[in-house]
Each structure stands twice: as structure tokens, then as C-alpha cells.
Design a protein around this motif. Structure first.
Motif, short mmCIF file in Angstrom:
data_model
loop_
_atom_site.label_atom_id
_atom_site.label_comp_id
_atom_site.label_asym_id
_atom_site.label_seq_id
_atom_site.Cartn_x
_atom_site.Cartn_y
_atom_site.Cartn_z
N ALA A 809 66.89 -15.60 -16.84
CA ALA A 809 66.74 -14.09 -16.80
C ALA A 809 67.42 -13.16 -17.78
CB ALA A 809 66.82 -13.62 -15.35
N LEU A 810 67.18 -12.80 -18.75
CA LEU A 810 67.70 -11.94 -19.82
C LEU A 810 68.12 -10.71 -19.41
CD1 LEU A 810 65.56 -13.00 -22.86
CD2 LEU A 810 67.76 -14.14 -21.98
N ASP A 811 69.29 -10.19 -19.86
CA ASP A 811 69.74 -8.77 -19.67
C ASP A 811 69.16 -8.08 -20.66
OD1 ASP A 811 71.42 -9.37 -21.76
OD2 ASP A 811 73.23 -9.62 -20.68
N ALA A 812 69.80 -6.91 -20.85
CA ALA A 812 69.15 -5.90 -21.75
C ALA A 812 69.34 -6.13 -23.25
CB ALA A 812 69.68 -4.33 -21.57
N ASP A 813 70.55 -6.94 -23.32
CA ASP A 813 70.99 -7.70 -24.71
C ASP A 813 70.41 -8.92 -24.96
OD1 ASP A 813 72.81 -5.43 -25.17
OD2 ASP A 813 74.17 -6.27 -23.68
N ASN A 814 69.53 -9.39 -24.24
CA ASN A 814 68.79 -10.61 -24.34
C ASN A 814 69.87 -11.90 -24.31
OD1 ASN A 814 66.11 -9.74 -25.17
ND2 ASN A 814 67.00 -8.80 -26.92
N LYS A 815 70.74 -11.64 -23.42
CA LYS A 815 71.67 -12.86 -23.03
C LYS A 815 71.66 -13.40 -21.58
CE LYS A 815 74.90 -11.42 -26.94
NZ LYS A 815 76.54 -10.98 -27.16
N ALA A 816 72.19 -14.32 -21.45
CA ALA A 816 72.44 -14.81 -19.93
C ALA A 816 73.32 -15.88 -19.96
CB ALA A 816 70.98 -15.32 -19.51
N HIS A 817 73.91 -16.05 -18.74
CA HIS A 817 74.93 -17.25 -18.56
C HIS A 817 74.63 -17.55 -17.22
CE1 HIS A 817 77.06 -13.98 -16.95
NE2 HIS A 817 77.65 -14.77 -16.11
N GLY A 818 75.01 -18.84 -16.99
CA GLY A 818 74.93 -19.74 -15.63
C GLY A 818 76.01 -21.00 -15.71
N SER A 819 76.06 -21.45 -14.48
CA SER A 819 76.85 -22.60 -14.40
C SER A 819 76.18 -23.77 -13.64
CB SER A 819 78.19 -22.48 -13.94
OG SER A 819 78.11 -21.73 -12.55
N LEU A 820 76.55 -24.75 -13.48
CA LEU A 820 76.08 -25.93 -12.81
C LEU A 820 77.24 -27.11 -12.58
CD1 LEU A 820 73.59 -27.61 -11.68
CD2 LEU A 820 73.37 -28.92 -14.07
N TYR A 821 77.27 -27.58 -11.25
CA TYR A 821 78.11 -28.48 -10.73
C TYR A 821 77.46 -29.78 -10.51
CZ TYR A 821 81.99 -30.89 -7.97
OH TYR A 821 82.69 -31.73 -7.70
N ILE A 822 77.85 -30.90 -10.82
CA ILE A 822 77.43 -32.14 -10.30
C ILE A 822 78.29 -33.12 -10.21
CG2 ILE A 822 75.83 -34.08 -11.07
CD1 ILE A 822 74.57 -32.27 -13.11
N ASP A 823 78.31 -33.86 -8.84
CA ASP A 823 79.06 -35.03 -8.47
C ASP A 823 78.25 -36.01 -7.62
OD1 ASP A 823 79.30 -33.90 -5.89
OD2 ASP A 823 81.34 -33.37 -6.07
N ASP A 824 79.09 -36.88 -6.80
CA ASP A 824 78.18 -37.79 -6.12
C ASP A 824 77.58 -37.25 -4.80
OD1 ASP A 824 80.41 -37.79 -4.44
OD2 ASP A 824 80.99 -39.81 -5.30
N GLY A 825 78.08 -35.89 -4.57
CA GLY A 825 77.74 -35.28 -3.27
C GLY A 825 78.28 -35.85 -1.74
N GLU A 826 78.99 -36.76 -2.02
CA GLU A 826 79.75 -37.19 -0.64
C GLU A 826 81.24 -37.63 -0.74
OE1 GLU A 826 77.64 -40.36 1.17
OE2 GLU A 826 77.89 -41.58 -0.49
N PRO A 859 78.39 -40.03 -14.34
CA PRO A 859 77.27 -40.59 -14.98
C PRO A 859 75.79 -40.23 -14.50
CG PRO A 859 78.17 -42.01 -13.41
CD PRO A 859 79.13 -40.96 -13.61
N THR A 860 75.47 -39.21 -14.41
CA THR A 860 74.15 -38.58 -13.62
C THR A 860 73.00 -39.02 -14.53
OG1 THR A 860 72.86 -36.67 -13.07
CG2 THR A 860 74.34 -36.46 -14.79
N ARG A 861 71.98 -39.21 -13.89
CA ARG A 861 70.71 -39.70 -14.87
C ARG A 861 69.73 -38.54 -14.83
NH1 ARG A 861 71.18 -44.07 -11.35
NH2 ARG A 861 69.07 -43.61 -10.34
#
Length: 920
Positions: A809-826, A859-861
Motif C-alpha cells: 500500500a503506497l504512501d504519498a511518496d510512492n514508498k512502502a515497507h514491511g517485514s516478515l518473520y519465519i521459523d519452524d513455528g514450534e 530452510p523454508t520452501r
């Protein structure tokens, strides 16, 4: 209604037959110390600092404080106290005041803090003209006026931010030797008081503490959960103070300051200028008065004055039955700062097992193994995802915990294995009351080894709860906590595996025949032995530790669940009782609510307040515990629950069954849609909780946290933010075709995108959003990127390697950022760098996926299936993926109706960094 059984009838009667009977719970007038202290309105404080005793060393100032006779001209020292002021990191100070030489040791809350607070530097600036001035390394100053004693905390601009004892309501009642005839014959007797048929012996006599706190220039104060009124706390002079005393309040009432299951004594003050806060570190029964001088003409029972609403200040007064004065002062100066300051002291929620952020299906009770199997199979038959099934107390052998009913659950291991095979888990309840039955191993062991809480005479305390005659484990005794933790070992609880998790209920503690449906205050708890201490000094009374009892319970549960698999797997625990620090061990829910619109609505401010007090993992019983939700209410509750951290449907034993497929097909479809919305965002939720474990910020946030200068947001508590990316406005009213939605960020060019249509809205405050029964207003903030998984399966575990869709979702400057976390979940392998934490950044030149910690890997697939870019004004002509040495041309589709560009099947692996490069 079918026969409930004797104990349920007793519980219903005590609770007022499905409505709160206020007569079962004290008012301030009926609570001796509250009545006594609230009436105290001195013109001048009786406490004075002895300037000759001031010493500053390291990060600590120490000094002697005296109480003086204010009615005579001569300064006659009556009692001596030890003052300690500590400078801590991040602009936090701690103030402690205890008797210099108490008759008995006074209780100091033990478990709320996550270790010893980290020290800052402290230097003496001056000691002259009756005022001591000290400063921390950041430049915050504290001015301590000697007579009368008061402490002023200044911000970095030298402005008064927090004032202690400005209204002269500091009180530390000294412990005294009992005198002949001192028992007292009224409700507030020095050595005993009565409530209904119960007598509290008060063997130590009066030992209450009190302190007033002023927040100059504050518009509002927040916090001190758990209550059912507004998030912004209201002036209490015309009624009861807020009460903090963990209680089992059956079907609690709305818009109330009454105590319920949680008691977290942290308060924040906010204005566009600054945010500050205090944490009242005390686990005894506590009452809190609030006066907001900007609310209009208020007659202050705190300061005995009348204002015309011109004074911009909020005053509060904390009154506790016992303990010492121990208060942390947070100097902020923004909401994020004070929230971090509190979780830096009390801890953060560890990264939860991933399944716990998905959907939970519960009922009191699923009848037997066939019922459990049928429910699980019906989720699949109706294409509805679910991760967890729950069992309430009826699974046990006649309410004996750590056992199974041999007729209804003869093969629990097989039942659990069948759930595990389809990616599901089981949660079973374990309550702290122990059935007093000969031959029951837990009761026999506790009796033989002295593991139970004692009554006032030193005998085993006996109360009544679900099993009937019950006693209560004394978790303050390390032997008891160790023994209890060992009950969770697989060999001690046959039928459990790593896929069985636990629910600690009734741990306020609930006692059906006790005063206020809890344990008598003069019961005895373990106290570590000390040389020369016997008699009253050899144990703590329940009055000292009450609000901590549930915390010690879940701490032992967590230890047991860790030990059962040698610390390999992350446990999930749900608790009803809550105190500061609960977030380190368990999730919470809002207790025994009802299938009424008001309870749906109040779940929002209740969970916002909990999150601000450190406990982000919060939710309500979806659909309501009592009564039966008709289709519209059930639909709206599922839609709301899908965007609250803990998402569980639960219901009372006497209610009609209400699994999603039992409604009309059209309603089932709506419930399915709400659940699929949750599962599509499961990795977003998981990332939010990982980031909470790093920075301590709430997952579920009040709007003013992100927009601290926008005054319109200060009292909004029917909207909230998830992280900084999503704004949620649940529909909590029946029969509406539109709702008012507030989009913050006025004047800053902020954009918000409807998540259903990608339609952008400029942040201009309130607007009217049309809704139908399928619509819940949710908006993604311009400038953010959210990960989604569109292939919703029967459980989150089966989605682990599915591809991602990134919504940009772009802001007024046509930029955006986000993050993602992945592990084995348990497991805890993430602590050994087996995880991915990545940033996703969009600029007109392209998209970059990069690892925050380059030493970590997993080693996510999983891979990228789609990228949706909303708000694009000048779309690129070409795009190519660059990953490693490989470059791949990508296909794009532009949807001109809503300015959305879709990058189709980039195929980028999430296991290594990549870029998408645009050309124009």
C-alpha cells in the motif's frame, strides 16, 4: 434447563443467577483500608525528608524520612522510614519507601519484574534550601522537597512531568504491637473486620499504603486493567474508585470499575505534549481514584477542591492494603516510549507457537472422544480451518486434574494422535483447586508434604470449587512449584504429548464459599525462612500476595511444559487471572462474558487496555460464554475475533451447540469467510508477535500510540491498530448499514486503503463507511507491506511452506515497507539463528527483500506467488526478478479502476534475499 449439579447451582447462586450480585463484592466503604484512606484529606503531608541523611551512590539516592506531628509547633519524629530513589535506563525512576525497622518484614511483590531492572547513572546536582536535586544520565531531573515531602520529575525540557505526593496523600501505616482490646467492633477494626458472614482476623493490624500521583498538562490517563469501562479512565469522585483485586465475577457487568479477573497497576498519562506513566508495584488489593480536572466541574475527594475545568491535569491516588510504597515513574516522552519502559521492567511475551495465533474451538464441554473426533471432522467437511480443540473440566476423572475420565476418554493418546495427524492441537484445562479425595495422588502428596495453603490457624485451608471440597496448592513454596511442574511431565500425565497444551482457569483463586468468591485474606502462604523470624514473620498472608497467586500458578505450569520435552518446544498457556508480568507465561481472555452486543463491544477496549499493560495476547470468548448468539451477533463476533490476538470460540455447558456449521448455510459461509481472513494473515500475526518480543510494543494498539499529537484519537477505543499497518473498526452494533470510521493522520497526507477493494481514503478524520453483514471495516496504512497466504488449509501447520502474497500500500511518496518473520513455528531453534527476519522495501525503482540478521537462516520452501501494489500512479513498463545469479522477466497486470498493479508469480524463494527491478 437440565440439572446442573450441586456445585454449578452453588456457583450460579453465588454469582446472582447469571447476573452480578453486587452484594457479593465489596465497595470502598466496605473495604476497611479503602474507607480509611480515601477519607484522609490532609492539608499538609506528615512526611519529611531528613536532609542530613541524603546519600547518592551509583544509581541510587537513599535518605531517612520521618513522620512528624503536624498538629504541634514542635517537630516530633513519630516514625522513621527508608527512602530509596533509583535511576533506571530509558528515563525510568523507582521510588521505594519502607519502614526503617518494621515490626515484621513488609511484603515486596516478587514475580512481576523480569529480573533486576537495569541501572542508569544518577548524580547529585544540589542539596540546598530544603530541596535535593538529582539527575540521570539522560538529563531528567528529580527535585525532592524535604518538608513536606514531595518528588517532582522533570522532562528533558525542565518541565514538571510527574509529581508524587503533591496532594499530601502519601501514607505508610506502621506495623504496631497489638494492644489489649484493639480487635475493633466495626468494619474497619485495626485487628479484624467483617464482610457478610466472613471475618478477616488481620493479625498484623493495619498496614496500608497510599500515594498520590499528579500528571500536569495531561489530557487523559489509561491503564490499570482489568475493567469494563472506557479505555480513557474517568473521574471517580462521584462513585467508586477503580478496584484491582483478582476475582471470579460470574457474568460481570459492563461500564464498571468493579474488580474482575486481572489486576495490573500501571497507568499512563497522555497529551499532545508528552506521555508519562507510573507502575504501582504492589500485589495486594488496590483501589485507584482518578480526577481529570479538564472534565468539567468536579469536586475532588482527592484534594478537596472544586475546579472549573480550567486546570489541565490528571491526579490519581493508589491505595493498597499492604506492602511498601514501590512505584516506577516513566518519563516517556511518547506512547511508544512508556509502553516499552513498562515491558522492559515486566517482560515481553515470548514468540508463541504459531498454531496459537490461529483459531481455537472450545466448549464446556466436548462430551467424549467421539465428540472431539466429530467436531474435528466437521471442520474439514465444511471447509473451515481450525488449529485447536479444547476440553474443559468434564474430561477429568470427576474433577481430578492430571487424570482422564476412563469412560469418556479411554484412549487420549489415540485422540491426540488423530488431531496431530491433521495438524491440530488439543488444550486441556488444569485448575489450581485440588479435590480433597482419599486416594487421589495429588491430594495425598499435597497433604503428606504440606503443599497446601494454610488457614489462619496454620491448618490446611479447605474451600469449595468445582470438585466440591478443595484445597489450594501454595505455589509460593518452591517445593510446591517444582512438584506441580513435574505433574506436566508426559510420564506423570499419561495421554499427553507435545501437541497437548494447557489452560489455567479459576486461578484468582476462585473459592465458591469464600469471601467475595475467593480465598480469605488471612490464609497463610510460604515465606522463605529468615534467622530470628517466627510467628507472624514466618509466613505471608494471602492479603499480601493475592493478585500474584495466578502468576505463580502459570509460572509453574510453563516450567512443567518446558521440562516435559527438555525445553525443545514452546508451550501455549491460557490464564484467567492476570497481573503485571503475566505476558511472560500466558495468553489471557476476558472471562465469562455473555452473548450480548455490549460484551462484543467491550472486548475492544478491554484488550487494548491489556495490551498497553504488557499483555498483547488477549481475546474474548467469541459468541459469548453465556446465552446463545443469534446469527448476526455471531457473525459480527467472528469478524471481530479474526482481528484480535487470541481467537477462541467458547460456550457454557448449558448453551445450545454453536459450532460454525450449525447455523444456516448463509451464516456458516460468513463465519468461514471470517476464519479465512484470519488464516490469510497468520504470518502477519506471527511477525507482529516476533517484533513484540524484540521491542515490547503492543500488538493491538490504541490509535494515539501511532498518532500521539492527534487529539481526536485520544478517546477512541472502538477502533484500534494492529502493529502500525492495519486499522480495525469492528461492527459491534446490531442492524447497521453504515458505521463511523476515523482515519488518523490528518494534515500529514496519510492514506488508508480498504483491504477489500484497495480503494484509498485520505486521512480526514471521521467518515461514514457503508457495511453489510459481510463487511467489517479494515484499512491498510499507506506506506506499509503486509504478507498474506491465500491458500487457506485446514490448519496453519499445513500452510507453512505455502507461497506468499505481498500487499503493498503506497504512501504519498510512492514508498512502502514491511517485514516478515519465519521459523519452524514450534521449537526454540530460532534462538540458535534458525529463522528468517526480513524487511521488504518498495520504492519506484523496485522491491527489495533483505535479511535483518544475515547470520540467521531457515530452510523454508515458501516462495512469492503474487505482489499486489495499491495506489500506483505511474506503473513500470517492465519488471525482473534478481535472486542470486539468476534474473527472470516478470509479468504484470494493471487494474486501472483502483490503481492496482499485480506482479504475477515472481517465484522468488523466501529462503534467500532477492530484488525486483522496475524500468519505466
Amino acid at each position: 434447563m437440565k440439572t446442573l449439579g450441586l456445585l454449578l447451582v452453588i456457583a450460579l447462586a453465588l454469582a446472582g443467577s447469571l447476573a452480578v450480585d453486587r452484594n457479593n463484592f465489596k465497595t470502598c466503604e466496605q473495604s476497611g483500608f479503602c474507607k480509611r484512606l480515601r477519607a484522609l484529606k490532609p492539608e499538609k503531608s506528615q512526611y519529611s525528608l531528613n536532609l542530613d541523611t541524603v546519600i547518592v551512590h551509583g544509581n541510587v539516592l537513599t535518605a531517612e524520612v520521618n513522620t512528624v506531628d503536624t498538629e504541634t509547633e514542635k517537630r516530633i519524629v513519630l516514625w522513621n522510614y527508608a527512602l530509596k530513589l533509583s535511576a533506571l535506563v530509558d528515563g525510568t525512576f523507582r521510588v521505594e519507601l519502607d519502614e526503617a525497622d518494621p515490626l515484621y518484614p513488609r511484603y515486596r511483590t516478587m514475580l512481576a519484574l523480569d529480573g533486576e531492572p537495569k541501572a542508569d547513572g544518577l548524580k547529585l546536582v544540589s542539596n540546598e534550601k530544603g530541596v535535593v536535586t538529582v539527575a540521570n544520565s539522560q538529563g531528567h531531573k528529580v527535585l525532592i522537597t524535604a518538608e513536606p515531602l514531595r518528588l517532582e520529575f522533570l522532562d528533558l525540557d525542565g518541565q514538571l512531568a510527574v509529581l508524587l505526593n503533591g496532594n499530601s496523600q502519601l501514607v505508610v501505616e506502621p506495623l504496631k504491637v497489638k494492644e489489649e482490646g484493639e480487635e475493633g467492633d466495626d468494619n474497619e477494626g485495626a485487628r479484624g473486620e467483617n464482610f457478610k458472614s466472613h471475618h478477616d482476623s488481620k493479625p498484623r493490624g493495619n498496614e496500608a499504603v497510599s500515594l498520590d500521583v499528579s500528571f500536569p498538562e495531561a489530557d487523559h490517563v489509561y491503564g490499570i486493567p482489568e475493567h469494563t469501562d472506557k479505555f480513557s479512565l474517568r473521574t471517580t469522585t462521584a462513585g467508586e474508585p477503580y478496584r484491582l483485586y483478582n476475582l471470579d465475577v460470574f457474568e460481570y457487568e459492563l461500564d464498571s470499575r468493579m474488580a474482575i479477573y486481572g489486576a495490573i497497576p500501571v497507568m499512563y498519562a497522555h497529551s499532545a505534549k508528552r506521555t508519562t506513566g507510573v507502575f504501582w508495584h504492589n500485589s495486594a488489593e488496590t483501589w485507584v481514584d482518578v480526577v481529570n480536572h479538564a472534565e468539567g466541574n468536579v469536586v475532588s475527594s482527592l484534594v478537596n477542591l472544586v475546579t472549573g475545568g480550567q486546570k489541565k491535569q490528571v491526579d490519581a491516588r493508589f491505595m493498597s492494603e499492604s506492602g511498601i510504597v514501590d512505584v516506577f515513574v516513566f518519563l516517556g516522552s511518547r506512547p511508544k516510549d512508556v509502553f516499552r519502559q513498562f515491558t522492559r521492567l515486566t517482560g515481553v511475551a515470548p514468540v508463541p507457537p504459531k498454531f496459537s495465533l490461529a483459531y481455537h474451538q472450545s466448549r464446556w464441554n466436548y462430551n467424549d472422544e467421539n465428540d472431539v473426533r466429530s467436531v474435528s471432522e466437521n471442520f474439514d467437511a465444511h471447509d473451515i480451518p481450525a488449529d485447536v480443540l479444547w476440553l474443559d473440566i468434564e474430561y477429568t476423572d470427576r474433577k481430578k486434574y492430571f487424570t482422564w475420565d476412563a469412560e469418556k476418554f479411554p484412549n487420549p493418546l489415540e485422540m491426540v494422535a488423530n488431531l496431530s495427524a491433521v495438524g491440530r492441537k488439543l488444550v486441556v484445562i488444569i485448575d489450581p483447586h485440588i479435590k480433597r479425595e482419599a486416594g487421589y495422588f495429588l491430594h495425598e502428596d499435597a497433604t503428606d508434604n504440606g503443599y497446601y495453603v494454610q488457614d489462619k490457624d496454620g491448618k490446611v485451608y479447605e474451600g469449595w470449587c468445582w470438585p466440591g471440597s478443595s484445597s489450594y496448592l501454595d505455589f509460593f513454596d518452591p517445593r510446591v512449584s517444582k512438584y506441580y511442574a513435574e505433574r506436566y511431565l508426559f510420564e506423570n500425565f499419561p495421554g499427553t504429548t507435545k501437541d497437548v497444551h494447557h489452560w489455567n482457569d479459576m486461578n484468582e483463586p476462585s473459592v465458591f464459599n469464600g469471601p467475595e468468591i475467593t480465598m480469605p485474606k488471612d490464609c497463610r502462604h510460604y515465606k522463605p525462612p529468615q534467622d530470628g523470624h517466627d510467628g507472624l514473620a514466618s509466613f505471608w498472608e494471602h492479603r499480601h500476595v493475592h493478585n500474584e497467586y495466578g502468576l505463580w500458578n502459570i509460572r509453574a505450569t510453563q516450567q512443567g511444559m518446558l521440562d516435559r520435552a527438555s525445553g525443545q518446544y514452546r508451550p501455549f498457556i491460557l490464564t484467567r487471572s492476570a497481573f503485571a508480568g503475566t505476558q511472560r507465561y500466558a495468553a489471557v481472555w476476558t472471562g465469562d462474558n455473555a452473548a450480548e452486543w455490549g460484551f462484543l463491544a467491550v472486548s475492544v477496549p478491554m484488550c487494548i487496555s491489556m495490551a498497553a499493560a504488557g499483555i498483547s495476547f488477549c481475546g474474548s470468548d467469541v459468541g459469548g460464554f453465556f446465552k446463545y448468539p443469534e446469527a448476526e451477533l455471531m457473525t459480527r463476533w467472528y469478524q471481530a475475533g479474526a482481528y484480535q490476538p487470541f481467537f477462541r470460540a467458547h460456550s457454557h455447558i448449558e448453551t445450545k451447540r454453536r459450532e460454525p456449521w450449525l447455523y444456516e448455510p448463509a451464516t456458516t459461509a460468513l463465519l468461514r469467510d471470517a476464519l479465512r481472513r484470519r488464516y490469510a494473515l497468520i504470518d502477519y500475526w506471527y511477525t507482529l508477535f516476533y517484533e513484540h518480543s524484540l521491542d515490547g510494543l503492543p500488538v493491538m494498539r490504541p490509535l494515539f500510540q501511532e498518532f500521539p499529537e492527534e487529539e481526536d484519537t485520544f478517546t477512541i477505543d472502538d477502533h484500534y491498530l494492529l502493529g502500525e499497518e492495519l486499522l480495525i473498526r469492528p461492527v459491534v452494533e446490531p442492524g447497521v448499514s453504515s458505521v463511523r470510521v476515523y482515519l488518523p493522520g490528518k494534515g500529514a497526507g496519510a492514506l488508508w486503503y480498504d483491504v477489500d477493494s484497495y480503494q484509498p481514503h485520505a486521512a480526514n478524520g471521521y467518515f461514514t463507511q457503508d457495511v453489510n453483514i459481510a463487511k467489517i471495516p479494515v484499512y491498510q496504512r499507506g506506506g506499509t507491506i503486509i504478507p498474506r497466504k491465500e491458500r487457506v488449509r485446514r490448519s496453519s501447520a499445513l500452510m507453512a511452506n505455502d507461497p506468499y502474497t505481498f500487499v503493498v500500500a503506497l504512501d504519498a511518496d510512492n514508498k512502502a515497507h514491511g517485514s516478515l518473520y519465519i521459523d519452524d513455528g514450534e521449537t526454540y531453534d530460532h534462538k540458535n539463528n534458525k529463522y528468517i527476519y526480513a524487511h521488504i522495501d518498495y520504492e519506484p525503482s523496485g522491491i527489495t527483500y533483505s535479511f535483518v540478521n544475515e547470520n540467521a537462516s531457515y530452510p523454508t520452501r515458501s516462495w512469492v506467488e503474487r505482489i499486489v501494489i495499491a495506489g500506483i500512479q505511474a506503473p513500470p513498463k517492465t519488471a525482473k526478478l534478481v535472486q542470486g545469479d539468476k534474473q527472470t522477466a516478470l509479468q504484470m497486470t494493471l487494474h486501472k479502476g483502483n490503481d492496482v498493479l499485480v506482479v504475477r508469480k515472481p517465484g522468488a524463494s523466501m529462503a534467500q534475499p532477492w530484488k525486483i527491478v522496475f524500468s519505466y
